[in-house]
Design a protein around this motif. Structure first.
Motif, PDB file in Angstrom:
ATOM      1  N   SER A  75      -2.638  -9.422   8.521  1.00 34.35           N
ATOM      2  CA  SER A  75      -2.085  -9.541   7.173  1.00 34.35           C
ATOM      3  C   SER A  75      -2.005  -8.179   6.517  1.00 34.35           C
ATOM      4  O   SER A  75      -2.766  -7.270   6.846  1.00 34.35           O
ATOM      5  CB  SER A  75      -2.931 -10.486   6.329  1.00 34.35           C
ATOM      6  OG  SER A  75      -4.090  -9.825   5.888  1.00 34.35           O
ATOM      7  N   ARG A  76      -1.073  -8.016   5.590  1.00 34.30           N
ATOM      8  CA  ARG A  76      -0.782  -6.720   5.030  1.00 34.30           C
ATOM      9  C   ARG A  76      -1.285  -6.529   3.599  1.00 34.30           C
ATOM     10  O   ARG A  76      -1.592  -5.421   3.182  1.00 34.30           O
ATOM     11  CB  ARG A  76       0.740  -6.501   5.046  1.00 34.30           C
ATOM     12  CG  ARG A  76       1.321  -6.260   6.421  1.00 34.30           C
ATOM     13  CD  ARG A  76       1.069  -4.851   6.887  1.00 34.30           C
ATOM     14  NE  ARG A  76       1.686  -3.891   6.029  1.00 34.30           N
ATOM     15  CZ  ARG A  76       2.810  -3.240   6.293  1.00 34.30           C
ATOM     16  NH1 ARG A  76       3.428  -3.442   7.430  1.00 34.30           N
ATOM     17  NH2 ARG A  76       3.308  -2.383   5.435  1.00 34.30           N
ATOM     18  N   GLY A  77      -1.340  -7.547   2.810  1.00 37.17           N
ATOM     19  CA  GLY A  77      -1.759  -7.374   1.415  1.00 37.17           C
ATOM     20  C   GLY A  77      -0.681  -7.858   0.466  1.00 37.17           C
ATOM     21  O   GLY A  77       0.413  -8.220   0.894  1.00 37.17           O
TER      22      GLY A  77
ATOM     23  N   ASP B 274      -1.622  -2.629   0.222  1.00 45.69           N
ATOM     24  CA  ASP B 274      -0.921  -2.798   1.496  1.00 45.69           C
ATOM     25  C   ASP B 274      -1.781  -2.157   2.575  1.00 45.69           C
ATOM     26  O   ASP B 274      -2.252  -1.032   2.429  1.00 45.69           O
ATOM     27  CB  ASP B 274       0.446  -2.094   1.441  1.00 45.69           C
ATOM     28  CG  ASP B 274       1.254  -2.310   2.723  1.00 45.69           C
ATOM     29  OD1 ASP B 274       0.940  -3.258   3.468  1.00 45.69           O
ATOM     30  OD2 ASP B 274       2.185  -1.522   2.970  1.00 45.69           O
ATOM     31  N   LYS B 275      -1.987  -2.869   3.666  1.00 46.66           N
ATOM     32  CA  LYS B 275      -2.678  -2.291   4.816  1.00 46.66           C
ATOM     33  C   LYS B 275      -1.590  -1.891   5.803  1.00 46.66           C
ATOM     34  O   LYS B 275      -1.113  -2.703   6.590  1.00 46.66           O
ATOM     35  CB  LYS B 275      -3.647  -3.295   5.446  1.00 46.66           C
ATOM     36  CG  LYS B 275      -4.626  -3.934   4.468  1.00 46.66           C
ATOM     37  CD  LYS B 275      -5.404  -2.936   3.659  1.00 46.66           C
ATOM     38  CE  LYS B 275      -6.301  -2.053   4.498  1.00 46.66           C
ATOM     39  NZ  LYS B 275      -6.969  -1.022   3.663  1.00 46.66           N
ATOM     40  N   ALA B 276      -1.199  -0.628   5.718  1.00 50.25           N
ATOM     41  CA  ALA B 276       0.033  -0.197   6.373  1.00 50.25           C
ATOM     42  C   ALA B 276      -0.153   0.242   7.818  1.00 50.25           C
ATOM     43  O   ALA B 276       0.804   0.521   8.514  1.00 50.25           O
ATOM     44  CB  ALA B 276       0.647   0.955   5.576  1.00 50.25           C
ATOM     45  N   ASN B 277      -1.395   0.309   8.277  1.00 43.53           N
ATOM     46  CA  ASN B 277      -1.595   0.798   9.650  1.00 43.53           C
ATOM     47  C   ASN B 277      -2.582  -0.080  10.411  1.00 43.53           C
ATOM     48  O   ASN B 277      -3.425   0.415  11.152  1.00 43.53           O
ATOM     49  CB  ASN B 277      -2.057   2.260   9.625  1.00 43.53           C
ATOM     50  CG  ASN B 277      -3.311   2.441   8.784  1.00 43.53           C
ATOM     51  OD1 ASN B 277      -4.032   1.476   8.509  1.00 43.53           O
ATOM     52  ND2 ASN B 277      -3.589   3.664   8.387  1.00 43.53           N
ATOM     53  N   ARG B 278      -2.464  -1.400  10.213  1.00 41.31           N
ATOM     54  CA  ARG B 278      -3.350  -2.331  10.909  1.00 41.31           C
ATOM     55  C   ARG B 278      -3.297  -2.112  12.415  1.00 41.31           C
ATOM     56  O   ARG B 278      -2.271  -1.691  12.963  1.00 41.31           O
ATOM     57  CB  ARG B 278      -2.948  -3.791  10.617  1.00 41.31           C
ATOM     58  CG  ARG B 278      -3.008  -4.180   9.163  1.00 41.31           C
ATOM     59  CD  ARG B 278      -4.395  -4.029   8.572  1.00 41.31           C
ATOM     60  NE  ARG B 278      -5.390  -4.843   9.258  1.00 41.31           N
ATOM     61  CZ  ARG B 278      -5.838  -6.000   8.803  1.00 41.31           C
ATOM     62  NH1 ARG B 278      -5.404  -6.503   7.669  1.00 41.31           N
ATOM     63  NH2 ARG B 278      -6.753  -6.668   9.478  1.00 41.31           N
TER      64      ARG B 278
END
Lengths: 262, 262, 262, 262
Positions: free
Chosen positions: D54-56, D44-48
């Motif tokens: 996109s988050r993962g 998860d890319k929680a702090n784009r």
């Protein structure tokens, strides 16, 4: 152009009695000065420099106190949240949910705060450029909540030092379209500067607050305490309560001049 | 606490007629606004980003123009010097010798400027902390000249960017004991930011000038030009002459409030 | 890709005997290690933090010593110049004229140094981006002298601190087309960090030198002294002479690996 | 002094097949080069930068893939967690839990990660001094887990830029007593530099990695992808998979020299 508002209170909530005492005193001061007040305190200091530092009284103990401050004094209240699960219960009581600077890019936390329907005040990360806050504000709005505010609290400048770039205030206003608050307390923090705690330069709070108000901001954020040197956190950069009235009187005069409010 | 003074003029002296035109216009404006004026222009731009940039009309051509501005308009004048040998001849005409920021630690230049007996205005290097200017001011005083002023013009912040730390103003005042000027023009410079010349952000001149005056300074330094986009240097950060009156009116109001001058 | 060269010597020339002693010792060390040596010393410290700091033995006393080092030891020599008038006499003796970092944008000084026909080594200002050195190198070349070198010595990072950006080394090589030197001594300086003098962190000289050599540079600049704590300037960041051989042996090994020199 | 280890993989886990393909390729490369590998990917890319990025694939989909990578390839795996509740389930599968830089001071998250008993790798915040990591490492240890690692990934330097201070590597080693990793991928990030996403400078990954290895580190962290320009995140600073073998071969040679490992 609304008149300057004030977000103030002791950094950490210490007890019910302490909170009511400070809130009452601040209400009297701000009534005399003629500035709107939002009462601030933290129920948990979740990112202390050291794990051995005190944390605060916790969410459960704090919420009834916030409710009492609201009811007895008629003041809106603000507090900072650190986890998604805190948003809903805190949002049932406090008027403004604040996102700490370190967490300003945590999408899920921003969305959870937004979904409470409460106003969300996001502090700008010490690692962000002012224009980067446009994406941050958009995360709140895209979650369906138009009530977003942004707060400047200094940007990393070498080690253990922050600098306040006054250009950030109009840049954030323009790029986010949100009310801009200047946090004069944490802008004078010296993060980690005392080894296992952060230092601070209380004497520069009035300096930076005057500068920011002259530039033009929606509000100022100033932590205060009856006896800062005994406070559990941010003591070195809190303003003694007894100095607040003179400081606020000056800031209100600068604000009127800055906004042409007669 | 003396009222705010203004150092202003076009960055580079372009010709006798241009200098007199701008000085005359500035004198009229400052008389109406009620602010003291020191006329500034450079006779040589000795440290341009690129060697191909224009340099200026030179010392010999400029001195008679400074003399004429003084005599016809009754204005004190200031210019910057870059070499020891320039101090004596410039000191015979101009009232204040200015040391460029890059050269603020060149002991022999500071001493030669001091020995003219004229006031010496030293710009703080982009690489210096505000408290470092105490040693710089001492170099002038130890050369027998008590007439030293210091000027804030931004500090390096990453690449091709400066930031203005408003704390620097009271720190310099206290540590140097000298009048502090805020240079709102060069503080918004983006050094080298356009490849072979420096960029600038003219729109932030009023922002930073208001902040500095609210903090409290002896004077502001604002370069101005009838048509900045055609100016040979610092065009991107000079304020158009026709905008000066409104800007100065605001700054004088902030200064009165900051200094409690009724 | 030529092997790594070394620029070394005591920061300030103290006396003829001291200079010859250090130069002789350095020659023996570098012969054993197999690295080319350029002997460095300053005849004047023209930009000391405080006006009360010692300045050096002066140009007239220093030139015969440089000549003697060249003749007796067969070493090329380098020294820094601060004024236009110094270029010609210094250029008659020394092999490389060095432009101090604060002065790296003074066009006339660059041109005067270039016109000696000697190689010109320009230190990158603490306030410059690495790509800004392309314009600086061009000033030397446009004066008719293709012999220009550029030196990294750290960039301003907050107050009283420098940081070495290792990306600067390939960026300067590519944008200037000149040999790049890494000054490991001044990169660990803490400018003004001791109030009336600069501090330093001698222990990081080998750290940064190894990093720079691994990235790939034409040379390293390391000031050394038999007894740094008694040196008149830059003591806190000079390497003790007796530690140089081990340090250089390591750097030569890294250089061979970095450049694939067997 | 153990030989250099490698943490590598694509920034975000894209699918089971993609993960196995890259892990298999990396295992073959690192076996040939002779460097230990820990496989890294984010679920998860929680702090784009932007909420629209996109988050993962998420925790539930990712854990079986990590388990499969471990089982089929015998590789230890590392991933980053963002919330307290993720620690326990992730800790059941992955070998090292990574704390993102923005979250490095969130005490409860550090404690929850520590309580899994897994090794905890904490990235240094872009807003921290290297010595500040001593308090961070202590938070993990005081939670009963001695297995803490710390990772350098650049420090804020002006706006939208990071700089890697190579002094941070020995300072962190000494003040934390923990193995130090250099993250060459995120150190070349330009945070927010492309408006709604971060830019990067892939070409400097080998430059900074060589410098860090020459200084001496326990490991390097290098994100890689078969086709970085099509990657969902950090494309601009990931190294193409086909360039990894040459890069690692160089780094291993530098590591042997730095550590005197024959």
């Amino acid at each position: 152009r609304l008149p300057l508002a004030l977000i103030a209170g002791p950094c950490a909530m210490e007890s019910r009695d302490h909170a009511l005492e400070v809130a009452t005193a601040l209400k009297e001061i701000t009534d005399r000065v003629g500035i709107g007040l939002v009462y601030k305190s933290s129920f948990d200091k979740a990112n202390r420099t050291s794990g051995k530092s005190s944390r605060g009284i916790g969410l459960k103990a704090a919420l009834p106190v916030f409710a009492e401050v609201k009811e007895r004094l008629g003041l809106p209240v603000i507090t900072d949240i650190h986890e998604i699960g805190q948003c809903a219960p805190v949002g049932e009581v406090v008027d403004i949910l604040q996102i700490p600077a370190f967490l300003c890019r945590q999408t899920d936390l921003l969305v959870a705060a937004a979904e409470t329907g409460r106003v969300v005040n996001v502090k700008k990360g010490q690692f962000l450029a002012p224009w980067d806050m446009a994406n941050v504000a958009a995360k709140v709005r895209e979650a369906g909540n138009p009530g977003v505010m942004v707060t400047e609290r200094g940007v990393s400048f070498g080690y253990n030092t922050l600098v306040s770039d006054m250009r950030a205030l109009p840049i954030m206003a323009e790029t986010t379209g949100a009310p801009v608050i200047f946090d004069a307390t944490h802008s004078v923090q010296q993060p980690g500067g005392k080894g296992s705690s952060s230092g601070g330069q209380r004497e520069f709070v009035p300096v930076l607050a005057r500068a920011a108000v002259a530039v033009g901001v929606a509000g100022v954020f100033i932590e205060t305490h009856p006896d800062p040197d005994k406070a559990p956190s941010d003591g070195p950069n809190m303003v003694p309560l007894k100095q607040m009235e003179a400081l606020l009187t000056t800031l209100v005069a600068f604000d009127r001049l800055a906004k042409g409010l007669g």
